[in-house]
Motif scaffolding. Structure first.
Motif, PDB file in Angstrom:
ATOM      1  N   SER A 120      18.857   7.169   8.531  1.00 19.14           N
ATOM      2  CA  SER A 120      18.306   5.919   9.064  1.00 19.14           C
ATOM      3  C   SER A 120      16.792   6.026   9.214  1.00 19.14           C
ATOM      4  O   SER A 120      16.076   5.036   9.043  1.00 19.14           O
ATOM      5  CB  SER A 120      18.969   5.545  10.387  1.00 19.14           C
ATOM      6  N   THR A 144      11.011   3.664   4.470  1.00 19.16           N
ATOM      7  CA  THR A 144      10.872   2.715   3.354  1.00 19.16           C
ATOM      8  C   THR A 144      10.333   1.375   3.841  1.00 19.16           C
ATOM      9  O   THR A 144       9.597   0.712   3.120  1.00 19.16           O
ATOM     10  CB  THR A 144      12.211   2.495   2.604  1.00 19.16           C
ATOM     11  N   ARG A 145      10.677   0.997   5.045  1.00 20.38           N
ATOM     12  CA  ARG A 145      10.142  -0.251   5.612  1.00 20.38           C
ATOM     13  C   ARG A 145       8.643  -0.127   5.873  1.00 20.38           C
ATOM     14  O   ARG A 145       7.889  -1.090   5.682  1.00 20.38           O
ATOM     15  CB  ARG A 145      10.888  -0.615   6.894  1.00 20.38           C
ATOM     16  N   ILE A 146       8.201   1.053   6.267  1.00 22.67           N
ATOM     17  CA  ILE A 146       6.769   1.267   6.499  1.00 22.67           C
ATOM     18  C   ILE A 146       6.004   1.187   5.179  1.00 22.67           C
ATOM     19  O   ILE A 146       5.003   0.481   5.078  1.00 22.67           O
ATOM     20  CB  ILE A 146       6.517   2.629   7.187  1.00 22.67           C
ATOM     21  N   ARG A 154       6.538  -3.593   5.794  1.00 21.45           N
ATOM     22  CA  ARG A 154       7.339  -4.421   6.707  1.00 21.45           C
ATOM     23  C   ARG A 154       7.215  -3.974   8.163  1.00 21.45           C
ATOM     24  O   ARG A 154       7.564  -4.710   9.075  1.00 21.45           O
ATOM     25  CB  ARG A 154       8.797  -4.405   6.280  1.00 21.45           C
ATOM     26  N   VAL A 155       6.766  -2.730   8.355  1.00 22.46           N
ATOM     27  CA  VAL A 155       6.491  -2.204   9.697  1.00 22.46           C
ATOM     28  C   VAL A 155       5.049  -1.727   9.680  1.00 22.46           C
ATOM     29  O   VAL A 155       4.692  -0.876   8.861  1.00 22.46           O
ATOM     30  CB  VAL A 155       7.441  -1.035  10.054  1.00 22.46           C
ATOM     31  N   TYR A 191      15.317   5.123   5.957  1.00 25.58           N
ATOM     32  CA  TYR A 191      15.256   3.673   5.792  1.00 25.58           C
ATOM     33  C   TYR A 191      14.035   3.117   6.515  1.00 25.58           C
ATOM     34  O   TYR A 191      13.319   2.261   5.994  1.00 25.58           O
ATOM     35  CB  TYR A 191      16.546   3.022   6.301  1.00 25.58           C
ATOM     36  N   PHE A 192      13.777   3.611   7.729  1.00 24.27           N
ATOM     37  CA  PHE A 192      12.601   3.194   8.488  1.00 24.27           C
ATOM     38  C   PHE A 192      11.330   3.491   7.691  1.00 24.27           C
ATOM     39  O   PHE A 192      10.418   2.653   7.621  1.00 24.27           O
ATOM     40  CB  PHE A 192      12.579   3.897   9.848  1.00 24.27           C
ATOM     41  N   ARG A 217       6.724  -0.247   2.480  1.00 27.35           N
ATOM     42  CA  ARG A 217       6.765  -1.593   1.893  1.00 27.35           C
ATOM     43  C   ARG A 217       5.958  -2.596   2.713  1.00 27.35           C
ATOM     44  O   ARG A 217       5.882  -3.773   2.351  1.00 27.35           O
ATOM     45  CB  ARG A 217       8.203  -2.084   1.764  1.00 27.35           C
TER      46      ARG A 217
END
Length: 139
Positions: free
Chosen positions: A22, A28-30, A34-35, A25-26, A32
């Motif tokens: 998980s 990958t959000r950074i 998104r975070v 996944y976090f 991209r």
């Protein structure tokens, strides 16, 4: 053969690897966008994620062979549980020391990283010496 306690801990560590997933996944959000995270946070989050995964796997490897070590009492406990403890402390130091909006440098919680380094070093030296002694004694 690992003890029943070691087998239980190995199972717990395997399940803990799901939390590392998980964390991936976090990350990958950074990357991209998104975070929001600054360069320091990105590098510390990556380091924390990598250390968590590697130390959990190393913990499992040590627990699989530690019953062959010439250790008992406190020293066996340190060799068995030290790396899993470091697997908590070191990533916590990386993650928690850069929380907040746009930190310029790590905060005081970086001490968790160095505490983890100390525990990891003590555990690895103890396990290594104990396994060498156990191997020599079995010759």
């Amino acid at each position: 053969m690992p003890s029943p306690n070691d087998l239980t801990l190995i199972g717990i560590l395997l399940l803990a690897l799901v939390t590392v997933e998980s964390g991936g996944y976090f990350l990958t959000r950074i990357v991209r966008g998104r975070v929001p995270a600054n360069a320091l946070q990105v590098s510390f989050f990556r380091a924390g994620h990598a250390h968590a995964a590697v130390l959990l796997v190393l913990s499992i490897a040590i627990l699989a062979v530690i019953s062959y070590a010439a250790l008992d009492g406190f020293w066996l406990w340190l060799a068995s549980i030290g790396v899993p403890i470091a697997a908590i402390l070191m990533p916590a130091g990386f993650f928690l020391s850069v929380l907040g909006k746009d930190p310029e440098r790590p905060n005081r919680l970086i001490w968790l990283l160095w505490a983890g380094v100390a525990v990891l070093t003590a555990a690895l030296i103890t396990a290594g010496i104990g396994l060498i002694a156990g191997g020599v004694a079995a010759l």
